[in-house]
Write a protein that holds these residues in place. Structure first.
Motif, mmCIF file in Angstrom:
data_model
loop_
_atom_site.group_PDB
_atom_site.id
_atom_site.type_symbol
_atom_site.label_atom_id
_atom_site.label_comp_id
_atom_site.label_asym_id
_atom_site.label_seq_id
_atom_site.Cartn_x
_atom_site.Cartn_y
_atom_site.Cartn_z
ATOM 1 N N SER A 193 0.837 -1.067 -0.257
ATOM 2 C CA SER A 193 -0.033 -0.094 -0.047
ATOM 3 C C SER A 193 0.752 1.430 0.115
ATOM 4 C CB SER A 193 -0.950 -0.125 1.410
ATOM 5 O OG SER A 193 -1.849 -1.002 1.186
ATOM 6 N N ARG A 194 1.916 1.204 0.766
ATOM 7 C CA ARG A 194 3.022 2.174 0.642
ATOM 8 C C ARG A 194 4.316 1.655 0.651
ATOM 9 N NH1 ARG A 194 2.592 6.359 5.741
ATOM 10 N NH2 ARG A 194 4.030 7.512 4.243
ATOM 11 N N ILE A 195 5.245 2.406 -0.084
ATOM 12 C CA ILE A 195 6.781 2.089 0.096
ATOM 13 C C ILE A 195 7.406 3.198 0.524
ATOM 14 C CG2 ILE A 195 8.587 1.402 -1.562
ATOM 15 C CD1 ILE A 195 6.116 0.120 -3.387
ATOM 16 N N LEU A 196 8.138 2.999 1.430
ATOM 17 C CA LEU A 196 9.165 4.049 1.902
ATOM 18 C C LEU A 196 10.429 3.432 1.612
ATOM 19 C CD1 LEU A 196 7.395 4.648 5.504
ATOM 20 C CD2 LEU A 196 6.910 5.902 3.434
ATOM 21 N N ILE A 197 11.543 4.401 1.750
ATOM 22 C CA ILE A 197 12.849 4.256 1.368
ATOM 23 C C ILE A 197 13.498 4.570 2.825
ATOM 24 C CG2 ILE A 197 14.944 4.625 0.049
ATOM 25 C CD1 ILE A 197 12.488 3.828 -1.453
ATOM 26 N N GLY A 198 14.106 3.308 3.421
ATOM 27 C CA GLY A 198 14.819 3.388 4.540
ATOM 28 C C GLY A 198 16.164 3.097 4.492
ATOM 29 N N SER A 199 17.213 3.848 5.590
ATOM 30 C CA SER A 199 18.240 3.723 5.621
ATOM 31 C C SER A 199 18.804 4.101 6.996
ATOM 32 C CB SER A 199 19.233 4.809 4.685
ATOM 33 O OG SER A 199 18.833 6.039 4.891
ATOM 34 N N LEU A 200 20.234 4.025 7.383
ATOM 35 C CA LEU A 200 20.605 4.268 8.540
ATOM 36 C C LEU A 200 20.630 5.910 8.517
ATOM 37 C CD1 LEU A 200 23.596 1.962 9.225
ATOM 38 C CD2 LEU A 200 21.675 1.944 10.444
ATOM 39 N N ILE A 201 21.009 6.489 7.657
ATOM 40 C CA ILE A 201 20.957 8.152 7.433
ATOM 41 C C ILE A 201 19.655 8.845 7.852
ATOM 42 C CG2 ILE A 201 23.057 8.144 6.219
ATOM 43 C CD1 ILE A 201 21.530 9.125 3.836
ATOM 44 N N ASN A 202 18.511 7.956 7.727
ATOM 45 C CA ASN A 202 17.213 8.678 8.072
ATOM 46 C C ASN A 202 16.407 7.693 9.033
ATOM 47 O OD1 ASN A 202 16.323 6.597 6.051
ATOM 48 N ND2 ASN A 202 14.612 7.851 5.484
ATOM 49 N N LEU A 203 17.189 7.021 9.678
ATOM 50 C CA LEU A 203 16.676 5.869 10.740
ATOM 51 C C LEU A 203 15.381 6.698 11.503
ATOM 52 C CD1 LEU A 203 16.871 3.071 11.863
ATOM 53 C CD2 LEU A 203 18.564 3.656 13.330
ATOM 54 N N ASP A 204 15.737 7.610 12.219
ATOM 55 C CA ASP A 204 15.148 8.114 13.241
ATOM 56 C C ASP A 204 13.530 8.680 12.576
ATOM 57 O OD1 ASP A 204 16.833 7.685 15.374
ATOM 58 O OD2 ASP A 204 17.928 9.665 14.803
ATOM 59 N N ALA A 205 13.555 9.065 11.509
ATOM 60 C CA ALA A 205 12.588 9.671 10.632
ATOM 61 C C ALA A 205 11.705 8.431 10.128
ATOM 62 C CB ALA A 205 13.016 10.598 9.443
ATOM 63 N N ILE A 206 12.201 7.383 9.805
ATOM 64 C CA ILE A 206 11.493 6.321 9.199
ATOM 65 C C ILE A 206 10.794 5.584 10.557
ATOM 66 C CG2 ILE A 206 11.838 3.818 8.727
ATOM 67 C CD1 ILE A 206 11.765 5.156 6.068
ATOM 68 N N VAL A 207 11.519 5.455 11.715
ATOM 69 C CA VAL A 207 11.045 5.054 12.771
ATOM 70 C C VAL A 207 9.590 5.677 13.093
ATOM 71 C CG1 VAL A 207 11.041 4.382 15.111
ATOM 72 C CG2 VAL A 207 12.993 3.601 13.529
ATOM 73 N N LYS A 208 9.824 7.088 13.103
ATOM 74 C CA LYS A 208 8.637 7.981 13.484
ATOM 75 C C LYS A 208 7.672 7.595 12.485
ATOM 76 C CE LYS A 208 7.532 12.808 14.385
ATOM 77 N NZ LYS A 208 7.877 14.131 14.309
ATOM 78 N N ALA A 209 7.657 7.593 11.248
ATOM 79 C CA ALA A 209 6.795 7.471 10.290
ATOM 80 C C ALA A 209 6.018 6.332 10.399
ATOM 81 C CB ALA A 209 7.310 7.434 8.771
ATOM 82 N N LEU A 210 6.714 5.011 10.720
ATOM 83 C CA LEU A 210 6.192 3.714 10.860
ATOM 84 C C LEU A 210 5.513 3.937 12.005
ATOM 85 C CD1 LEU A 210 9.173 1.601 9.720
ATOM 86 C CD2 LEU A 210 7.146 2.169 8.247
ATOM 87 N N SER A 211 5.874 4.552 12.873
ATOM 88 C CA SER A 211 4.942 4.596 14.405
ATOM 89 C C SER A 211 3.680 4.999 14.331
ATOM 90 C CB SER A 211 5.794 5.184 15.455
ATOM 91 O OG SER A 211 5.549 6.622 15.153
ATOM 92 N N ILE A 212 3.218 5.526 13.088
ATOM 93 C CA ILE A 212 2.115 6.043 13.036
ATOM 94 C C ILE A 212 1.289 5.604 11.988
ATOM 95 C CG2 ILE A 212 2.453 8.506 14.209
ATOM 96 C CD1 ILE A 212 2.605 9.653 11.577
ATOM 97 N N SER A 213 1.985 4.434 11.369
ATOM 98 C CA SER A 213 1.228 3.653 10.241
ATOM 99 C C SER A 213 0.382 2.331 10.913
ATOM 100 C CB SER A 213 2.344 3.062 9.362
ATOM 101 O OG SER A 213 3.108 2.078 10.184
ATOM 102 N N ASP A 214 -0.344 1.637 10.172
ATOM 103 C CA ASP A 214 -1.231 0.777 10.433
ATOM 104 C C ASP A 214 -0.930 -0.593 9.882
ATOM 105 O OD1 ASP A 214 -2.992 2.447 12.270
ATOM 106 O OD2 ASP A 214 -3.864 3.150 10.217
#
Length: 253
Positions: free
Chosen positions: A122-143
């Motif tokens: 449904s959604r495709i995000l791009i993750g890495s160590l350099i944006n790790l904290d932002a990815i975690v924050k985005a996923l924390s409000i996903s379902d």
């Protein structure tokens, strides 16, 4: 709220329909996902992922003729610049001076292919160590279900992608109020991340020692390893748009 985390250690270990309805995070730490994130943070208009060199060249022609937008061809094969392309796969090459306001047509050996494999998500995000904290924050409000998709290298599991998957899963669990369901692959990568994170410079050392890290050192790209290992360097999250076929920064978190 997310309910479950699954880790795909290699795209070939899953079927495209497995991702249906999930949030998929594409992980190619060395270097595609890091480079995409770095480029967009530097002001690139969008990154257009392609599976093949021929597809990339064709899309570049079509965009130039139809839209007149400035474009750059970026990516690699066997870790090095593709003949006739403007940029390779080193994130530092994608500075604001070079990429700001431009579309980047992008193809790599593993990362862009992993993304295409997960198109039914449904959604495709791009993750890495350099944006790790932002990815975690985005996923924390996903379902629902989160899939961490490790690109690997030419069909082999790579430690750097597993390390990042473990970091995302471990840090996401810290942010949630309830225990997340984790499959065995996720538990394995979490244990790996925690064992490396517990020692000084453990993340950098683990990335250097990984298959991808050794390949880059052999080819003279050790500085890329240092850049790609900097946790939280960027506070942005790239997201693939199914309709346009382009990756841009999302504000949906």
């Amino acid at each position: 709220m997310p309910t479950e985390i699954r880790t795909c250690l290699l795209p070939l270990l899953s079927e495209p329909e497995d991702f249906s309805g999930s949030v998929a995070v594409i992980l190619d730490i060395l270097r595609a996902s890091s480079t995409i994130t770095y480029a967009l943070n530097s002001g690139a208009k969008a990154v257009i992922p392609c599976e093949t060199v021929e597809e990339a060249r064709q899309i570049a022609v079509e965009i130039s003729q139809a839209e007149g937008d400035q474009i750059l061809l970026g990516g690699e094969r066997k870790g090095v610049l593709i003949e006739g392309f403007d940029l390779d796969n080193s994130p530092a090459r994608y500075s604001a001076e070079i990429v700001a306001g431009k579309n980047i047509i992008f193809t790599t050996s593993n990362g862009t292919r992993a993304l295409k494999h997960a198109l039914q998500a449904s959604r495709i995000l791009i993750g890495s160590l350099i944006n790790l904290d932002a990815i975690v924050k985005a996923l924390s409000i996903s379902d629902g279900i989160i899939y961490l998709v490790c690109a690997g290298t030419d069909g082999s599991v790579t430690g750097e992608d597993c390390l990042c998957a473990g970091a995302i899963a471990a840090e996401l669990q810290k942010l949630t109020d309830q225990e997340l369901v984790m499959d065995d692959s996720t538990r394995i990568v979490v244990d790996y991340y925690q064992s490396q994170d517990s020692v000084e410079n453990g993340l950098l050392s683990a990335v250097r020692a990984s298959l991808g890290g050794r390949n880059l050192i052999r080819r003279g790209f050790e500085e890329d390893i240092r850049l790609c290992s900097q946790r939280g360097l960027i506070t942005a999250v790239p997201e693939y748009d199914h309709e346009s076929g382009k990756i841009s920064l999302t504000t949906d978190f």
